[in-house]
Design a protein around this motif. Sequence first.
Motif, PDB file in Angstrom:
ATOM      1  N   GLY A  68       0.805  -1.212   0.000  1.00 24.34           N
ATOM      2  CA  GLY A  68       0.000   0.000   0.000  1.00 24.34           C
ATOM      3  C   GLY A  68       0.837   1.261   0.000  1.00 24.34           C
ATOM      4  O   GLY A  68       0.329   2.335   0.279  1.00 24.34           O
ATOM      5  N   LEU A  69       2.133   1.142  -0.283  1.00 21.67           N
ATOM      6  CA  LEU A  69       3.029   2.294  -0.369  1.00 21.67           C
ATOM      7  C   LEU A  69       3.395   2.513  -1.826  1.00 21.67           C
ATOM      8  O   LEU A  69       3.683   1.573  -2.551  1.00 21.67           O
ATOM      9  CB  LEU A  69       4.309   2.058   0.439  1.00 21.67           C
ATOM     10  CG  LEU A  69       4.178   1.477   1.841  1.00 21.67           C
ATOM     11  CD1 LEU A  69       5.543   1.435   2.516  1.00 21.67           C
ATOM     12  CD2 LEU A  69       3.203   2.270   2.680  1.00 21.67           C
ATOM     13  N   PRO A 104      -1.105   8.647   7.787  1.00 26.13           N
ATOM     14  CA  PRO A 104      -2.303   9.494   7.935  1.00 26.13           C
ATOM     15  C   PRO A 104      -3.473   8.925   7.138  1.00 26.13           C
ATOM     16  O   PRO A 104      -3.341   8.655   5.939  1.00 26.13           O
ATOM     17  CB  PRO A 104      -1.852  10.846   7.367  1.00 26.13           C
ATOM     18  CG  PRO A 104      -0.736  10.508   6.427  1.00 26.13           C
ATOM     19  CD  PRO A 104      -0.042   9.329   7.014  1.00 26.13           C
ATOM     20  N   THR A 105      -4.590   8.721   7.797  1.00 27.47           N
ATOM     21  CA  THR A 105      -5.782   8.185   7.135  1.00 27.47           C
ATOM     22  C   THR A 105      -7.010   9.046   7.418  1.00 27.47           C
ATOM     23  O   THR A 105      -8.135   8.557   7.403  1.00 27.47           O
ATOM     24  CB  THR A 105      -6.041   6.728   7.577  1.00 27.47           C
ATOM     25  OG1 THR A 105      -6.131   6.683   9.010  1.00 27.47           O
ATOM     26  CG2 THR A 105      -4.941   5.800   7.105  1.00 27.47           C
ATOM     27  N   ASP A 106      -6.792  10.338   7.703  1.00 27.96           N
ATOM     28  CA  ASP A 106      -7.924  11.235   7.917  1.00 27.96           C
ATOM     29  C   ASP A 106      -8.725  11.417   6.635  1.00 27.96           C
ATOM     30  O   ASP A 106      -9.939  11.650   6.683  1.00 27.96           O
ATOM     31  CB  ASP A 106      -7.441  12.586   8.433  1.00 27.96           C
ATOM     32  CG  ASP A 106      -6.850  12.482   9.836  1.00 27.96           C
ATOM     33  OD1 ASP A 106      -7.610  12.228  10.775  1.00 27.96           O
ATOM     34  OD2 ASP A 106      -5.627  12.635   9.974  1.00 27.96           O
ATOM     35  N   LEU A 107      -8.055  11.320   5.483  1.00 32.91           N
ATOM     36  CA  LEU A 107      -8.765  11.360   4.215  1.00 32.91           C
ATOM     37  C   LEU A 107      -9.331   9.973   3.940  1.00 32.91           C
ATOM     38  O   LEU A 107      -8.613   8.974   4.061  1.00 32.91           O
ATOM     39  CB  LEU A 107      -7.824  11.758   3.077  1.00 32.91           C
ATOM     40  CG  LEU A 107      -7.298  13.193   3.074  1.00 32.91           C
ATOM     41  CD1 LEU A 107      -6.227  13.345   1.993  1.00 32.91           C
ATOM     42  CD2 LEU A 107      -8.435  14.188   2.849  1.00 32.91           C
ATOM     43  N   PRO A 108     -10.594   9.858   3.551  1.00 37.95           N
ATOM     44  CA  PRO A 108     -11.156   8.544   3.242  1.00 37.95           C
ATOM     45  C   PRO A 108     -10.521   7.965   1.982  1.00 37.95           C
ATOM     46  O   PRO A 108     -10.286   8.692   1.010  1.00 37.95           O
ATOM     47  CB  PRO A 108     -12.647   8.848   3.027  1.00 37.95           C
ATOM     48  CG  PRO A 108     -12.681  10.284   2.604  1.00 37.95           C
ATOM     49  CD  PRO A 108     -11.568  10.954   3.367  1.00 37.95           C
ATOM     50  N   ALA A 109     -10.209   6.682   2.006  1.00 39.50           N
ATOM     51  CA  ALA A 109      -9.566   6.050   0.861  1.00 39.50           C
ATOM     52  C   ALA A 109     -10.510   6.009  -0.339  1.00 39.50           C
ATOM     53  O   ALA A 109     -11.659   5.576  -0.233  1.00 39.50           O
ATOM     54  CB  ALA A 109      -9.130   4.638   1.227  1.00 39.50           C
ATOM     55  N   GLY A 110     -10.018   6.496  -1.484  1.00 41.85           N
ATOM     56  CA  GLY A 110     -10.757   6.390  -2.733  1.00 41.85           C
ATOM     57  C   GLY A 110     -11.924   7.339  -2.893  1.00 41.85           C
ATOM     58  O   GLY A 110     -12.658   7.253  -3.881  1.00 41.85           O
ATOM     59  N   LYS A 111     -12.121   8.272  -1.953  1.00 45.56           N
ATOM     60  CA  LYS A 111     -13.265   9.186  -2.023  1.00 45.56           C
ATOM     61  C   LYS A 111     -12.780  10.628  -2.131  1.00 45.56           C
ATOM     62  O   LYS A 111     -12.067  11.115  -1.258  1.00 45.56           O
ATOM     63  CB  LYS A 111     -14.145   9.031  -0.783  1.00 45.56           C
ATOM     64  CG  LYS A 111     -15.419   9.865  -0.824  1.00 45.56           C
ATOM     65  CD  LYS A 111     -16.304   9.575   0.367  1.00 45.56           C
ATOM     66  CE  LYS A 111     -17.602  10.367   0.316  1.00 45.56           C
ATOM     67  NZ  LYS A 111     -18.489  10.055   1.465  1.00 45.56           N
ATOM     68  N   PRO A 112     -13.164  11.358  -3.199  1.00 41.50           N
ATOM     69  CA  PRO A 112     -12.720  12.743  -3.349  1.00 41.50           C
ATOM     70  C   PRO A 112     -13.220  13.630  -2.205  1.00 41.50           C
ATOM     71  O   PRO A 112     -14.356  13.505  -1.762  1.00 41.50           O
ATOM     72  CB  PRO A 112     -13.354  13.180  -4.683  1.00 41.50           C
ATOM     73  CG  PRO A 112     -13.639  11.905  -5.412  1.00 41.50           C
ATOM     74  CD  PRO A 112     -13.983  10.915  -4.346  1.00 41.50           C
ATOM     75  N   VAL A 113     -12.341  14.504  -1.730  1.00 45.07           N
ATOM     76  CA  VAL A 113     -12.679  15.475  -0.690  1.00 45.07           C
ATOM     77  C   VAL A 113     -12.290  16.859  -1.225  1.00 45.07           C
ATOM     78  O   VAL A 113     -11.168  17.045  -1.699  1.00 45.07           O
ATOM     79  CB  VAL A 113     -11.935  15.193   0.631  1.00 45.07           C
ATOM     80  CG1 VAL A 113     -12.213  16.286   1.646  1.00 45.07           C
ATOM     81  CG2 VAL A 113     -12.342  13.832   1.190  1.00 45.07           C
ATOM     82  N   ARG A 130      -7.385  10.182  -1.673  1.00 41.39           N
ATOM     83  CA  ARG A 130      -6.295   9.325  -1.171  1.00 41.39           C
ATOM     84  C   ARG A 130      -6.316   8.002  -1.922  1.00 41.39           C
ATOM     85  O   ARG A 130      -7.322   7.293  -1.936  1.00 41.39           O
ATOM     86  CB  ARG A 130      -6.433   9.099   0.337  1.00 41.39           C
ATOM     87  CG  ARG A 130      -5.273   8.296   0.922  1.00 41.39           C
ATOM     88  CD  ARG A 130      -5.216   8.398   2.434  1.00 41.39           C
ATOM     89  NE  ARG A 130      -6.353   7.759   3.098  1.00 41.39           N
ATOM     90  CZ  ARG A 130      -6.395   6.454   3.392  1.00 41.39           C
ATOM     91  NH1 ARG A 130      -5.405   5.654   3.048  1.00 41.39           N
ATOM     92  NH2 ARG A 130      -7.449   5.966   4.021  1.00 41.39           N
ATOM     93  N   LEU A 131      -5.192   7.669  -2.551  1.00 40.16           N
ATOM     94  CA  LEU A 131      -5.092   6.463  -3.352  1.00 40.16           C
ATOM     95  C   LEU A 131      -4.649   5.257  -2.530  1.00 40.16           C
ATOM     96  O   LEU A 131      -5.062   4.124  -2.785  1.00 40.16           O
ATOM     97  CB  LEU A 131      -4.110   6.683  -4.507  1.00 40.16           C
ATOM     98  CG  LEU A 131      -4.418   7.881  -5.415  1.00 40.16           C
ATOM     99  CD1 LEU A 131      -3.328   8.024  -6.475  1.00 40.16           C
ATOM    100  CD2 LEU A 131      -5.788   7.721  -6.061  1.00 40.16           C
ATOM    101  N   ASN A 132      -3.757   5.489  -1.572  1.00 42.31           N
ATOM    102  CA  ASN A 132      -3.264   4.431  -0.684  1.00 42.31           C
ATOM    103  C   ASN A 132      -2.700   5.120   0.561  1.00 42.31           C
ATOM    104  O   ASN A 132      -3.069   6.250   0.863  1.00 42.31           O
ATOM    105  CB  ASN A 132      -2.222   3.545  -1.391  1.00 42.31           C
ATOM    106  CG  ASN A 132      -1.108   4.359  -2.030  1.00 42.31           C
ATOM    107  OD1 ASN A 132      -0.768   5.453  -1.562  1.00 42.31           O
ATOM    108  ND2 ASN A 132      -0.536   3.856  -3.110  1.00 42.31           N
TER     109      ASN A 132
END
Length: 231
Positions: A68-69, A104-113, A130-132
Amino acid sequence: MSFLFRPAIWGTVLSLSVLAACSSKKNNDQAATAPEKPLTVAADTAPAPPPAPDSAASGATAPTDSTGLSPEFVKALRDVTGKQEYQVKGKTLVMEGFGTADFPTDLPAGKPVTYSGRQGAQTVTLTVTRLNYTSIRFAAEVLGGKSGPLHEEGVATLNPGFLLAAEVPEDTESQVSYGATEYLGETPTRNFSILVGLGSDADKAELSLFDATGKPLAQWQGVPTLRRLAL
């Protein structure tokens, strides 16, 4: 990808290099007084397809996206830490000689913000996905004002300096500093720095653009702290 286009990054590289050197000296001193122990590094026992962005994985340092990197992050991490071994346990990076840090995972994976802000007559928007664990896709746009419409987009990679400390930008509205994660991007003519707030400050973002030499782009100077639109 080069991660050295901003002066602040030189400080990160220097700090990481010094810590790596101290860790190496400590290991050498211990080796002179105690029997050498074999280095244990978790490794995949069989090839497997890349996991979903937030799936758990572990493995030795490798220039692939099997944990995932992104390859760009792995290369930058190896460059600034002297090719130290690492492990990924869930969403935690374990770095020999540097300790641990959660991605950091504050951004949801795969969902535009989308974040937005106003600067005089201009409206600035920044949309990130966030892509990964280490990469985001972004699109930045300025509407209104004398410069006319502006648009930039690309992929940015997590600054490996997150291992040591968060970035601390100042909110242009409240003048209060907050913790953030930095992502760096580069094209042949542009360099990008995107800061995304951590935890309760994940509703804030900062955007800076530079030319290929690292000089700030006049059309993008003075961008205020952007705030997340309702999801």
